[in-house]
Design a protein around this motif. Sequence first.
Motif, short mmCIF file in Angstrom:
data_model
loop_
_atom_site.label_atom_id
_atom_site.label_comp_id
_atom_site.label_asym_id
_atom_site.label_seq_id
_atom_site.Cartn_x
_atom_site.Cartn_y
_atom_site.Cartn_z
N ALA A 1 0.82 -1.22 0.00
CA ALA A 1 0.00 0.00 0.00
C ALA A 1 0.86 1.27 0.00
CB ALA A 1 -0.93 -0.01 1.21
N TYR A 2 2.11 1.16 0.43
CA TYR A 2 3.00 2.32 0.51
C TYR A 2 3.21 2.96 -0.86
CZ TYR A 2 6.75 5.19 2.44
OH TYR A 2 7.51 6.24 2.88
N GLY A 3 2.99 2.20 -1.91
CA GLY A 3 3.10 2.74 -3.27
C GLY A 3 1.96 3.69 -3.62
N ASN A 4 0.92 3.67 -2.80
CA ASN A 4 -0.24 4.52 -3.03
C ASN A 4 -0.11 5.81 -2.21
OD1 ASN A 4 -2.94 5.36 -1.67
ND2 ASN A 4 -3.59 4.38 -3.56
N THR B 1 9.07 0.65 2.27
CA THR B 1 9.91 0.01 1.26
C THR B 1 11.30 -0.28 1.81
OG1 THR B 1 10.38 2.20 0.41
CG2 THR B 1 8.73 0.92 -0.78
N ASN B 2 11.69 0.47 2.84
CA ASN B 2 13.02 0.29 3.43
C ASN B 2 13.01 -0.54 4.69
OD1 ASN B 2 15.06 1.36 1.93
ND2 ASN B 2 14.56 3.47 2.50
N THR B 3 11.88 -1.15 5.00
CA THR B 3 11.76 -1.86 6.27
C THR B 3 11.43 -3.32 6.01
OG1 THR B 3 10.81 0.20 7.09
CG2 THR B 3 10.72 -1.68 8.56
N ILE C 1 3.36 -2.70 24.91
CA ILE C 1 4.76 -2.66 25.35
C ILE C 1 5.55 -3.74 24.61
CG2 ILE C 1 6.29 -2.97 27.34
CD1 ILE C 1 3.96 -1.84 29.08
N GLY C 2 4.95 -4.93 24.49
CA GLY C 2 5.61 -6.03 23.78
C GLY C 2 5.93 -5.66 22.34
N ALA C 3 4.97 -5.09 21.64
CA ALA C 3 5.17 -4.73 20.24
C ALA C 3 6.23 -3.62 20.11
CB ALA C 3 3.85 -4.28 19.61
N LEU C 4 6.23 -2.68 21.05
CA LEU C 4 7.20 -1.58 21.00
C LEU C 4 8.62 -2.09 21.22
CD1 LEU C 4 5.29 1.31 22.82
CD2 LEU C 4 5.99 1.25 20.40
N LEU C 5 8.76 -3.16 22.01
CA LEU C 5 10.09 -3.73 22.24
C LEU C 5 10.74 -4.18 20.94
CD1 LEU C 5 9.82 -6.00 25.43
CD2 LEU C 5 11.15 -3.91 25.11
N PHE C 6 9.89 -4.52 19.95
CA PHE C 6 10.40 -5.01 18.68
C PHE C 6 10.37 -3.96 17.58
CE2 PHE C 6 9.70 -8.75 21.10
CZ PHE C 6 10.57 -9.71 20.60
N SER C 7 10.12 -2.70 17.95
CA SER C 7 10.00 -1.68 16.90
C SER C 7 10.39 -0.26 17.32
CB SER C 7 8.55 -1.64 16.39
OG SER C 7 7.67 -1.31 17.44
N PHE C 8 10.66 -0.06 18.60
CA PHE C 8 10.81 1.31 19.10
C PHE C 8 11.91 2.10 18.39
CE2 PHE C 8 13.75 -1.12 21.66
CZ PHE C 8 14.86 -0.29 21.76
N TRP C 9 12.95 1.40 17.92
CA TRP C 9 14.06 2.13 17.31
C TRP C 9 13.68 2.77 15.98
CZ3 TRP C 9 13.85 -3.16 17.94
CH2 TRP C 9 13.71 -3.91 16.78
N LEU C 10 12.51 2.39 15.44
CA LEU C 10 12.05 3.00 14.19
C LEU C 10 11.28 4.30 14.46
CD1 LEU C 10 10.59 -0.19 12.46
CD2 LEU C 10 12.78 0.92 11.94
N LEU C 11 10.96 4.53 15.74
CA LEU C 11 9.99 5.58 16.08
C LEU C 11 10.61 6.72 16.85
CD1 LEU C 11 7.21 3.16 17.37
CD2 LEU C 11 7.44 4.09 15.06
#
Length: 186
Positions: free
Chosen positions: A82-85, A97-99, A143-153
Amino acid sequence: MNLGNEVLIGLLFVLKCIYFMLPAYFANMMPVFVRKINFLNYPLDFGGKINGKPVLGKNKTWRGLVFGVVIAGIIFYLQQIAYGNDFFKSISLIDYTNTSILIGFGLGFGALLGDLIESFVKRRINIEPGEVLAPWDQLDFVIGALLFSFWLLSWEAVLVILVISPLLHVLVNYIRYSMKIKENKF
Ligand code: CTP
Ligand code: MG
């Protein structure tokens, strides 16, 4: 800039945060949707106990974990497409596209891991499977989901996600409870 614009920019930011968390939200909802399916319907703790108390309890199954991680990966994959839209790009918090899709699986796995850690703690303090422990039932998966993604945010995004997710969770559960999909209200 006038106040109206700032409010709109703020709302767009909240929407972006919610959109980013969709894989985790779906992972968190999935176990309830598939709970009538008999595939992988084994307790994650295989009925194990510590000091006579269940490790995780009967409500935490392999089925929930597997379906949750898979749906998170699928949602993330759809977000990548969907990022192409232009519209979906405008509500994206990250450059999809970079993730790697591993982030999608991580969001799902993290959400369910947070839930498992919470169940583990609940069993230690004698809270029965299915009994509510606010606010942790509403926050564990976030909290669990952020542990696996916080560095992107950014820290602002983390803060918005921590505040908005429990509110959404309560709202969605209330709707599901009203539709009799889930037994407990929160
Ligand atoms: N579920 C599952 N497998 C998981 C997580 C959840 O099968 N890994 C299903 C179970 O049917 C569970 C329902 O989803 O009853 C709701 O999950 P949740 O509200 O997180 O668990 P509780 O029933 O409240 O159990 P606990 O007290 O251990 O948190
Ligand atoms: Mg829980």
